[in-house]
Design an enzyme around this catalytic site. Sequence first.
Site, PDB file in Angstrom:
ATOM      1  N   TYR A  86       0.830  -1.210   0.000  1.00 58.25           N
ATOM      2  CA  TYR A  86       0.000   0.000   0.000  1.00 58.25           C
ATOM      3  C   TYR A  86       0.859   1.252   0.000  1.00 58.25           C
ATOM      4  CZ  TYR A  86      -3.667  -3.308   0.661  1.00 58.25           C
ATOM      5  OH  TYR A  86      -4.525  -4.356   0.457  1.00 58.25           O
TER       6      TYR A  86
ATOM      7  N   ALA B 179     -13.202 -14.466   2.693  1.00 60.05           N
ATOM      8  CA  ALA B 179     -13.605 -13.069   2.864  1.00 60.05           C
ATOM      9  C   ALA B 179     -14.979 -12.818   2.224  1.00 60.05           C
ATOM     10  CB  ALA B 179     -12.557 -12.141   2.263  1.00 60.05           C
ATOM     11  N   ILE B 180     -15.224 -13.432   1.065  1.00 55.35           N
ATOM     12  CA  ILE B 180     -16.506 -13.204   0.383  1.00 55.35           C
ATOM     13  C   ILE B 180     -17.653 -13.724   1.247  1.00 55.35           C
ATOM     14  CG2 ILE B 180     -17.896 -13.819  -1.655  1.00 55.35           C
ATOM     15  CD1 ILE B 180     -15.049 -13.930  -3.144  1.00 55.35           C
TER      16      ILE B 180
ATOM     17  N   PHE C 249     -17.557 -14.171   4.436  1.00 56.24           N
ATOM     18  CA  PHE C 249     -17.577 -13.306   5.624  1.00 56.24           C
ATOM     19  C   PHE C 249     -18.447 -12.075   5.350  1.00 56.24           C
ATOM     20  CE2 PHE C 249     -15.725  -9.503   7.603  1.00 56.24           C
ATOM     21  CZ  PHE C 249     -15.740  -9.831   8.952  1.00 56.24           C
TER      22      PHE C 249
ATOM     23  N   GLU D 231     -12.491 -16.808  -1.019  1.00 52.80           N
ATOM     24  CA  GLU D 231     -13.818 -17.303  -0.623  1.00 52.80           C
ATOM     25  C   GLU D 231     -14.139 -17.014   0.840  1.00 52.80           C
ATOM     26  OE1 GLU D 231     -13.925 -21.417  -1.781  1.00 52.80           O
ATOM     27  OE2 GLU D 231     -13.441 -20.876  -3.846  1.00 52.80           O
TER      28      GLU D 231
ATOM     29  N   TYR E 231     -15.535   3.338   1.687  1.00 50.46           N
ATOM     30  CA  TYR E 231     -14.795   2.301   0.977  1.00 50.46           C
ATOM     31  C   TYR E 231     -13.877   1.607   1.977  1.00 50.46           C
ATOM     32  CZ  TYR E 231     -11.522   0.113  -2.256  1.00 50.46           C
ATOM     33  OH  TYR E 231     -10.735  -0.809  -2.923  1.00 50.46           O
TER      34      TYR E 231
ATOM     35  N   LYS F 297     -22.235 -12.619   5.078  1.00 49.18           N
ATOM     36  CA  LYS F 297     -22.929 -12.763   6.359  1.00 49.18           C
ATOM     37  C   LYS F 297     -23.443 -11.436   6.896  1.00 49.18           C
ATOM     38  CE  LYS F 297     -20.733 -16.848   8.151  1.00 49.18           C
ATOM     39  NZ  LYS F 297     -20.231 -17.547   9.307  1.00 49.18           N
TER      40      LYS F 297
ATOM     41  N   MET G  18     -10.848  -0.147   2.530  1.00 46.98           N
ATOM     42  CA  MET G  18      -9.613  -0.397   1.774  1.00 46.98           C
ATOM     43  C   MET G  18      -9.034  -1.742   2.190  1.00 46.98           C
ATOM     44  SD  MET G  18      -7.768   3.323   1.619  1.00 46.98           S
ATOM     45  CE  MET G  18      -7.510   3.542   3.376  1.00 46.98           C
TER      46      MET G  18
ATOM     47  N   HIS H  83     -13.323  -3.919  -2.605  1.00 44.78           N
ATOM     48  CA  HIS H  83     -12.873  -4.847  -3.641  1.00 44.78           C
ATOM     49  C   HIS H  83     -12.280  -6.068  -2.966  1.00 44.78           C
ATOM     50  CE1 HIS H  83     -12.589  -0.928  -5.896  1.00 44.78           C
ATOM     51  NE2 HIS H  83     -13.247  -1.672  -6.761  1.00 44.78           N
TER      52      HIS H  83
HETATM   53  N1  ACO Z   1     -11.887 -20.965  10.255  1.00 44.77           N
HETATM   54  C1  ACO Z   1     -13.152 -21.110   9.938  1.00 44.77           C
HETATM   55  N2  ACO Z   1     -13.995 -20.088   9.673  1.00 44.77           N
HETATM   56  C2  ACO Z   1     -13.536 -18.879   9.754  1.00 44.77           C
HETATM   57  C3  ACO Z   1     -12.203 -18.654  10.109  1.00 44.77           C
HETATM   58  C4  ACO Z   1     -11.351 -19.765  10.367  1.00 44.77           C
HETATM   59  N3  ACO Z   1     -10.058 -19.646  10.672  1.00 44.77           N
HETATM   60  N4  ACO Z   1     -12.000 -17.348  10.113  1.00 44.77           N
HETATM   61  C5  ACO Z   1     -13.172 -16.756   9.808  1.00 44.77           C
HETATM   62  N5  ACO Z   1     -14.108 -17.674   9.558  1.00 44.77           N
HETATM   63  C6  ACO Z   1     -15.491 -17.381   9.112  1.00 44.77           C
HETATM   64  C7  ACO Z   1     -16.503 -18.016   9.978  1.00 44.77           C
HETATM   65  O1  ACO Z   1     -17.548 -18.443   9.122  1.00 44.77           O
HETATM   66  C8  ACO Z   1     -16.990 -16.898  10.869  1.00 44.77           C
HETATM   67  O2  ACO Z   1     -18.351 -16.952  11.123  1.00 44.77           O
HETATM   68  P1  ACO Z   1     -18.898 -17.624  12.478  1.00 44.77           P
HETATM   69  O3  ACO Z   1     -18.213 -16.918  13.604  1.00 44.77           O
HETATM   70  O4  ACO Z   1     -20.355 -17.336  12.440  1.00 44.77           O
HETATM   71  O5  ACO Z   1     -18.541 -19.054  12.383  1.00 44.77           O
HETATM   72  C9  ACO Z   1     -16.772 -15.644  10.052  1.00 44.77           C
HETATM   73  O6  ACO Z   1     -15.701 -15.948   9.165  1.00 44.77           O
HETATM   74  C10 ACO Z   1     -16.446 -14.454  10.907  1.00 44.77           C
HETATM   75  O7  ACO Z   1     -15.344 -14.770  11.658  1.00 44.77           O
HETATM   76  P2  ACO Z   1     -14.539 -13.702  12.475  1.00 44.77           P
HETATM   77  O8  ACO Z   1     -13.788 -14.470  13.508  1.00 44.77           O
HETATM   78  O9  ACO Z   1     -15.357 -12.563  12.911  1.00 44.77           O
HETATM   79  O10 ACO Z   1     -13.567 -13.140  11.351  1.00 44.77           O
HETATM   80  P3  ACO Z   1     -12.001 -13.064  11.411  1.00 44.77           P
HETATM   81  O11 ACO Z   1     -11.543 -12.372  12.626  1.00 44.77           O
HETATM   82  O12 ACO Z   1     -11.422 -14.397  11.149  1.00 44.77           O
HETATM   83  O13 ACO Z   1     -11.731 -12.094  10.173  1.00 44.77           O
HETATM   84  C11 ACO Z   1     -11.259 -11.865   7.857  1.00 44.77           C
HETATM   85  C12 ACO Z   1     -12.275 -12.379   8.881  1.00 44.77           C
HETATM   86  C13 ACO Z   1     -10.961 -10.407   8.120  1.00 44.77           C
HETATM   87  C14 ACO Z   1     -11.869 -12.000   6.473  1.00 44.77           C
HETATM   88  C15 ACO Z   1      -9.993 -12.739   7.995  1.00 44.77           C
HETATM   89  O14 ACO Z   1     -10.272 -14.014   7.517  1.00 44.77           O
HETATM   90  C16 ACO Z   1      -8.777 -12.203   7.289  1.00 44.77           C
HETATM   91  O15 ACO Z   1      -8.045 -11.371   7.801  1.00 44.77           O
HETATM   92  N6  ACO Z   1      -8.501 -12.694   6.062  1.00 44.77           N
HETATM   93  C17 ACO Z   1      -7.292 -12.307   5.328  1.00 44.77           C
HETATM   94  C18 ACO Z   1      -7.393 -10.887   4.837  1.00 44.77           C
HETATM   95  C19 ACO Z   1      -8.559 -10.732   3.912  1.00 44.77           C
HETATM   96  O16 ACO Z   1      -8.751 -11.529   3.016  1.00 44.77           O
HETATM   97  N7  ACO Z   1      -9.323  -9.656   4.129  1.00 44.77           N
HETATM   98  C20 ACO Z   1     -10.448  -9.293   3.316  1.00 44.77           C
HETATM   99  C21 ACO Z   1      -9.988  -8.866   1.988  1.00 44.77           C
HETATM  100  S1  ACO Z   1     -11.081  -7.699   1.258  1.00 44.77           S
HETATM  101  C22 ACO Z   1     -10.678  -6.234   1.984  1.00 44.77           C
HETATM  102  O17 ACO Z   1      -9.782  -6.181   2.768  1.00 44.77           O
HETATM  103  C23 ACO Z   1     -11.417  -5.039   1.677  1.00 44.77           C
END
Ligand code: ACO
Length: 185
Positions: free
Chosen positions: A51, A141-142, A144, A139, A94, A147, A96, A133
């Site tokens: 970034y 994040a999508i 997530f 999958e 937005y 929900k 980011m 975006h």
């Molecule tokens: N295993 C299984 N399910 C998971 C897991 C895991 N390790 N992590 C998240 N989930 C799913 C579950 O379905 C959960 O729902 P539930 O609690 O009802 O079962 C849901 O995600 C929400 O979980 P949280 O614990 O609140 O989310 P988390 O703290 O894990 O953060 C995030 C979710 C931000 C998408 C995380 O997975 C992440 O950092 N991913 C990598 C970065 C990323 O891809 N970010 C989004 C890109 S798009 C953008 O940034 C604009």
Amino acid sequence: MLQRSGSKMPEMGGESQKGKEKEVPVSFDNLRDKNLMQLKKLNTAIFPVRYNDKYYCDALSAGEFTKLAYYSDICVGSIACRLEKKEGGGIRVYIMTLGVLAPYRGLGIGSKLLNHCLDLCLHDPNISEIYLHVQTNNEEAISFYKKFGFEIVETIKNYYINISPPDCFVVRKILNAFPKPKGSS
Ligand code: ACO
């Protein structure tokens, strides 16, 4: 690494947009010049994208819409937003980046960060939409975002440079702010 820099922890809270949040010892802090490096380290650890200065400038300008999340004084996640003026008036938010370090995922921290922003949006009648975006193969994040009532509204080919797949989805949620109480201006 990613230790808190001694600032006061603000209160968390607000109405959850997605059921009951998990009870985890997480606190939020605002982004400032002093802790900007925390966000830079998080982004390097979480995202395949680098970034630029504008991103960090926008993240700082977004005020309460950008937060660092701490778990036992360790910086483990963040949401960084940009506030955009819409052509016809009003504001759209937005997202980011929203990310949590891999060992701390699944604890509800991402949900708390997103709910924080959604609560801010719902209390501001000028904000009508929130969007982001996301890489088409992300999958986790999508699902997530779905929900929380976000929908895929567009696919953009070759949005990213140097990562595969290069395509992204535009994911959006239209917001209906809480009505103002009678008598307020
Ligand atoms: N295993 C299984 N399910 C998971 C897991 C895991 N390790 N992590 C998240 N989930 C799913 C579950 O379905 C959960 O729902 P539930 O609690 O009802 O079962 C849901 O995600 C929400 O979980 P949280 O614990 O609140 O989310 P988390 O703290 O894990 O953060 C995030 C979710 C931000 C998408 C995380 O997975 C992440 O950092 N991913 C990598 C970065 C990323 O891809 N970010 C989004 C890109 S798009 C953008 O940034 C604009």
